[in-house]
Structure formats: structure tokens, C-alpha cells
Design a protein around this motif. Sequence first.
Motif, PDB file in Angstrom:
ATOM      1  N   THR A   1       1.994   1.769  -3.533  1.00  0.00           N
ATOM      2  CA  THR A   1       0.942   2.307  -4.233  1.00  0.00           C
ATOM      3  C   THR A   1       0.573   3.698  -3.940  1.00  0.00           C
ATOM      4  OG1 THR A   1       0.126   0.149  -4.533  1.00  0.00           O
ATOM      5  CG2 THR A   1      -1.453   1.751  -5.189  1.00  0.00           C
ATOM      6  N   MET A   2       0.617   4.271  -2.517  1.00  0.00           N
ATOM      7  CA  MET A   2       0.196   5.416  -2.282  1.00  0.00           C
ATOM      8  C   MET A   2       1.353   6.425  -2.841  1.00  0.00           C
ATOM      9  SD  MET A   2      -1.923   7.648  -0.884  1.00  0.00           S
ATOM     10  CE  MET A   2      -2.995   6.532  -0.100  1.00  0.00           C
TER      11      MET A   2
ATOM     12  N   THR B   1      -4.246  14.815  -1.703  1.00  0.00           N
ATOM     13  CA  THR B   1      -3.080  13.999  -0.943  1.00  0.00           C
ATOM     14  C   THR B   1      -2.559  14.386   0.479  1.00  0.00           C
ATOM     15  OG1 THR B   1      -1.660  15.768  -2.217  1.00  0.00           O
ATOM     16  CG2 THR B   1      -2.326  13.701  -3.208  1.00  0.00           C
TER      17      THR B   1
ATOM     18  N   GLN C   1       1.561   3.438   5.585  1.00  0.00           N
ATOM     19  CA  GLN C   1       0.254   2.866   5.696  1.00  0.00           C
ATOM     20  C   GLN C   1       0.159   1.584   6.291  1.00  0.00           C
ATOM     21  OE1 GLN C   1      -2.162   4.424   3.397  1.00  0.00           O
ATOM     22  NE2 GLN C   1      -0.524   6.139   3.373  1.00  0.00           N
TER      23      GLN C   1
ATOM     24  N   PRO D   1       0.830  -1.158   0.187  1.00  0.00           N
ATOM     25  CA  PRO D   1      -0.094  -0.148   0.068  1.00  0.00           C
ATOM     26  C   PRO D   1       0.856   1.048   0.003  1.00  0.00           C
ATOM     27  CG  PRO D   1      -0.820  -1.624   1.454  1.00  0.00           C
ATOM     28  CD  PRO D   1       0.294  -2.199   0.984  1.00  0.00           C
ATOM     29  N   ARG D   2       2.115   1.249   0.686  1.00  0.00           N
ATOM     30  CA  ARG D   2       2.997   2.559   0.678  1.00  0.00           C
ATOM     31  C   ARG D   2       3.408   2.696  -0.575  1.00  0.00           C
ATOM     32  NH1 ARG D   2       7.145   4.331   5.377  1.00  0.00           N
ATOM     33  NH2 ARG D   2       8.021   6.208   4.387  1.00  0.00           N
TER      34      ARG D   2
ATOM     35  N   LEU E   1       0.355   6.962  -6.332  1.00  0.00           N
ATOM     36  CA  LEU E   1      -0.746   8.017  -6.765  1.00  0.00           C
ATOM     37  C   LEU E   1      -0.555   9.386  -6.253  1.00  0.00           C
ATOM     38  CD1 LEU E   1      -3.340   5.438  -5.166  1.00  0.00           C
ATOM     39  CD2 LEU E   1      -2.901   6.133  -7.742  1.00  0.00           C
ATOM     40  N   THR E   2       0.254   9.657  -4.972  1.00  0.00           N
ATOM     41  CA  THR E   2       0.502  10.951  -4.507  1.00  0.00           C
ATOM     42  C   THR E   2       1.351  11.914  -5.409  1.00  0.00           C
ATOM     43  OG1 THR E   2       0.276  10.039  -2.276  1.00  0.00           O
ATOM     44  CG2 THR E   2       1.625  12.223  -2.730  1.00  0.00           C
TER      45      THR E   2
ATOM     46  N   TRP F   1      -5.119  -0.742   2.842  1.00  0.00           N
ATOM     47  CA  TRP F   1      -5.411  -0.089   1.471  1.00  0.00           C
ATOM     48  C   TRP F   1      -6.240   0.566   1.350  1.00  0.00           C
ATOM     49  CZ3 TRP F   1      -2.658  -1.729  -2.710  1.00  0.00           C
ATOM     50  CH2 TRP F   1      -1.647  -2.891  -2.640  1.00  0.00           C
TER      51      TRP F   1
ATOM     52  N   SER G   1      -6.652   3.935   2.051  1.00  0.00           N
ATOM     53  CA  SER G   1      -6.362   5.343   1.518  1.00  0.00           C
ATOM     54  C   SER G   1      -6.215   5.153  -0.038  1.00  0.00           C
ATOM     55  CB  SER G   1      -5.251   5.840   2.010  1.00  0.00           C
ATOM     56  OG  SER G   1      -5.235   6.312   3.501  1.00  0.00           O
ATOM     57  N   THR G   2      -5.446   4.113  -0.184  1.00  0.00           N
ATOM     58  CA  THR G   2      -5.381   3.845  -1.756  1.00  0.00           C
ATOM     59  C   THR G   2      -6.724   3.690  -2.455  1.00  0.00           C
ATOM     60  OG1 THR G   2      -3.216   2.684  -1.320  1.00  0.00           O
ATOM     61  CG2 THR G   2      -4.410   2.441  -3.534  1.00  0.00           C
TER      62      THR G   2
ATOM     63  N   LEU H   1      -7.828   6.559  -5.350  1.00  0.00           N
ATOM     64  CA  LEU H   1      -7.860   6.369  -6.840  1.00  0.00           C
ATOM     65  C   LEU H   1      -8.991   6.838  -7.548  1.00  0.00           C
ATOM     66  CD1 LEU H   1      -6.263   4.919  -9.319  1.00  0.00           C
ATOM     67  CD2 LEU H   1      -7.168   2.522  -8.478  1.00  0.00           C
TER      68      LEU H   1
END
Length: 669
Positions: free
Chosen positions: A66-67, A250, A188, A63-64, A70-71, A191, A193-194, A198
Motif C-alpha cells: 500500500t505504501m 513521502t 513497514q 502495508p508495504r 501511495l508513494t 499501518w 504511515s499508510t 492517505l
Amino acid sequence: MSQPMTRQQPWARLTLLVLTLLATGLLLSPLASPDNLARLPGALWLSASASFEQAVLHYTQLPRLTMALLTGAALGFAGTLVQQVLRNPLAAPTTLGVAAGAQLVLGLVMLLAPALLAWREVWAMAGGMAALLLVLLMGARRGFDPLTLTLCGLIVSLYLGAINTVILLFNQEQLAGLFIWGAGELSQNDWRSTLELLPRLLAVAGVTLLLWRPLQALDLGAESARSLGLSPGVTRVLALSLAVYLTALTVSHVGVVGFIGLAAPAIVRLLGARTLRQRLLASALSGALLCLVADGIAQQLTMAFGYLLFPTGAASALIGGPVLLWVLTRTRLIPARPSETLSVSSAQRKTRVPLIGLAVLCLATLASLTVTLNLGPTWDGWQWIGLSGDPAIMAMRLPRMVTALLAGGLLAGAGVIVQRLTRNPMASPELLGISTGAALGMVILVLTLGTSSRPLQILAGGLGGTLVLLTLLLLSRRNGFSPQRLLLGGIALSALLDAGIRMVLAMGDAQSVTLLNWLSGSTWLSGDTDALVLLVVTPLLMLLTLLSIRWLDLLPLGDSTSQSLGLPLAPVRLALLLLAALMTAAATLVVGPLSFVGLMAPHLARLLGYQRALPQLLAAFVIGSLLMLWADWLARSVVYPYELPAGLVATLIGGGYFLVRMMRLPAAR
């Protein structure tokens, strides 16, 4: 045959950049360790037989990662929107005060109603949108002019940041986490926040498609866009709203991750991306990978220093700062025009006699000295001490008053020089980055050696300010120390060093609060030695400034006019820059990096009718001295026995004035 190769060249460069960043980010990630790579297939989709280590990867590292992607994508996309609207390659979402607004509202919610933090995204967006609304209200009367919006964003950021610092100083234990949050942290635990981020990012990208043609038309200029039946003002507001939404989104999840929204669009532009479509897509992808690299660096440093938390936002400054300076050296700037000053009408000027006005200001200074020295809270309550008062109280007050008085005057004088040098009435000495460099030098000294030695602190601050000045000179040397290059270089360095300060504070101990007091412009460390140093240095620097009056009168007329009158631009700009830097450093090393004094005092002098360099300089010096004198008195009197930093009080006074003043500007014709 050559034309197709030219078209493919930017994409070849961008592809190389993407592959390089991707490889670097993956190698820096803890996922790249042999043990984690072996666990990765089972960690992607957990089964009932999954090990504990695989579950940790699934719910933390993946998750980190992926975050981070995305960020970075959101900030890169938002940065391109802001740069397209403001037509400024060094603009960023944080320029509009979004982060400061979000941080202020989240801090208040954390303090007053912690249970409501479950809706932190809503509160962060409310703060960011409120900051944007305030900026837009101030810029509306100027037709949402890009320069005006940028300057209004700077004012709002400083003002909201000052309020947030005041709250933080009085609620240190409850809000200690804001230090880390303010520096950006991507850790994180699941999941959630992800999955929340998204779909919102995809929705913003879809809305941007509807604004595609109006945004492209902004490249043609406001008049050309109107001729096509478009409204530049509405387009700017909508695009800025989308950028702020992305930034606030974000911020609510990971805090303030700076520089990505500035570095990613700048990099893809320099690598050849020209159309808006190219820049949006490439900036989102580059921003995602830049954030991945920054997060990898942060995690590696955290493990290297015994798991001392190293925020991702601070690591992004290590990447974005050098990129920003590189962009500055390669960006062609439009020559600055003689700027419009925020002046009073000619009828108002004729009703004021400069000599009488200066005499009144001097009398006001003497009266203020008498009041602030004798009146105030004591151990027995509020008292007027008089000449036969307690010597101990006099010994505490007098050095502080002298340092506040002279430091305010020095910053005001530096403000006059900077505004006339850059031909920008909204510039200030803080924008040169000298004060931020001095602050970072002192912060590093205190947190590494833990020394409270005043000579060593001044030495460290002087070294930091000197290094910033040398860097600024190198950046602007090839362009003859042009005003725009100096101002943008100073802003770039200030942003980089400020991120470094936030990183150090987030990693620091209890001394962080003491440093925060000094960073906000406190006179409580000032003693007899500081007062004597300023008493010697101030007259010398003011004398040098008086000798350069002719230069200060000619520079606002423009380069061609100044040169035709025999003014050698490059040597004159260098001399004035050094003089402004010395004045700023002298004040900063004694009382810390103050805000708004160097911006407000020259402007008030102009409003009083002092348009020429000499009367404006003298009036600004007295006004700056008065402002800091009363700010210091209020700081030690209003919440006695507690104390506020004088610089924060000056910022709150000056910021409030400027917010009102910008809204009352005459509408653009």
C-alpha cells in the motif's frame, strides 16, 4: 468516425500500460508466492485464530504494498505539477532541492536531538519547504521564470548536499542509516504511515482542483494568463508548494525514491495524455504502479543476494533511468536562443584592462602557491616551513597542490566550453555526466574487487566516463549534437548514475566512507604519478582549446548566425563536446567529481569583464586553479588533523557565492 477513435487511443494505451505494470508489480511482490496467496484471505482481516505468518503479511507485506502505491501516486502527481509549472518535460520535484533540504534537516535532528525524530514528517517538510523558499527567493526577481527556477533548484541541491556530506563524514556511525534512507526504503512494520499518508494525499488533490483553471492557463504563456486576470507567479508558487509538500511527505516516511516523479508524467505524455486532467490522473496511477514494480524488484534482489538490503529508491532508478533516456530521444525541444549572460555593466568593463587583470591573476597564483606550500599545520603546530623545511611535509603537499591547481584549471576550461556550447551561463561540465560515470566506475571497482590499485581505479573510472560519453553522443547524434539535447542528456545520465552510486553506497561496507571522500572531490589520494600525468595532459588539452577559440566566439551568437559565418555546427559541437569531456575526465579521474568549479570560474571571469572567448578562457583557468588550490589548503588545514574533501570546500565557497549572486540579479522587466 476517426475523431472518436483518436480520443480513445490514449486511454487504450494508458489502460494497457496500467494492466502491464499492475501484473508485473504483483508478480514481483513476495505476496505472489503460493504460500502467501493461501494466507492472504486471513491476512486481510486478522482474527483471533490468525497464524503468525498471516500476522506478518498483515503488518509488513500489505502495508508495504500500500505504501508503494501511495508513494508512487504522490510522486507522479507532484511531478506533473512541477512539469506544468516549469514547462519542462524533464523537470521533477527533486529538481527544486526538496530532497536535499529534507535530508539535511533530518540528519541534523538525528544527530542533535534523536528524540525529536518522532516528528520526522514535520522536520522533513521543514527542510523541503526551506529549500523551496530559498529557490523561490532567488527566482522572484526574475518573475519565477521556469529556467531560472530550475537552475536555482540545482544550485540549492548541490549546496545543501555538500553540507549534508560534511556532516555525514564527521558523524559516520550515528548517521550511517542516512545512506539507506537516501536511497529510499519502503519497509513497514504497521499501518501507521499508510493511515497518515492517505488523507494528506486526498487533501492535496482537493486543493489542486481549486487551481485547475490557473494551472491550465499556464499553457497559454505568462502574458496570455495575465490577460485573463490571473497571476502566473502566484499560481506557480502555489503549485510548487503543493508539489514540495507531497514530495516532503513521502520523503519523511520512506526516504528519497527518485525518478518516479519524472518517469510517470513523461510516460503518460508520450502515450497521448494531453490535458492537465488526463496527465494528473494518469501520472498518479502510473506512478503508483511504477513504484510497485520498483519495490518488487528491490525485494527480489534483496532475497537473491542473501537478504543484503537493496533500497527501493535505487530500484526505481533501474526503471526510471532508461525511461528518462527514452523520453529524451522522443521529446521535441524548442531551439535554444542566444542566452543572456550574467555580465557586468559596460562602464565596469571599460575600467578593467584584460592584460593587467590577467597579470594580477597570475601574480595571485604565484603568491597563493607560496603561501599554501609553506604555511600550514605540522606535527609541531602551525608553521611557515620555507625552502629549508621538512622534505617529508613538502613531499606530501606538493603533489596535492599540483593536482588541485591543474584539475581546477581543467574543470574551469571545460566549464567555458560547456557554457558557450550550450549558450547557458549556468551550465557546468558536471552536467554532461562524464564525472558521474567515472565516479560510478571507480565505486563499483572498489566495492566489488576491493582493490586500492591506482591504475585499476583510473582504468575503471575512464571506462565509466567513456560509456557515458558514447551514450550522450548517441542521444544527440540525430539532432546534430544540439546544445539542449547535450545538456538534458547529460543531466539525465547524471541523475541515473548518481542513483546507482547511492545504491552502491547503501549496500557497501566500511569502504563506503572512503569512497564518499573521493566522490566529494578529495586530493588525498593524489601522488607524484597523478601530478605528472596532469602536467603532461593539461598543456595539450589547453592547446586544443586555444585552437578552437573562433568556434567558442561564434557559437553563443546562435545557430543561424554561426552557420552564416561558415561554422559547420554538428562537427564543431562534436569536437568541443569531446574536448570538454576529456578535460572533465582528466580532472575527475585524479581528484574525483568536483562541484561548482566548472560553473563558478567561467562566471567569475565574465564578471571581471572577460567576455570574449580567449580572455575568458585564460582568466577562468587561473580562477579555477586558485579556487581549487585554496579549497585544498582549507580542506587540510581548518580541521587538522582531520581533513575535508577539497571538492566540498569548493562547493561550499562557490555555492554560498551563487546563492547571494542569484538573489542580487536585476529584476526581470
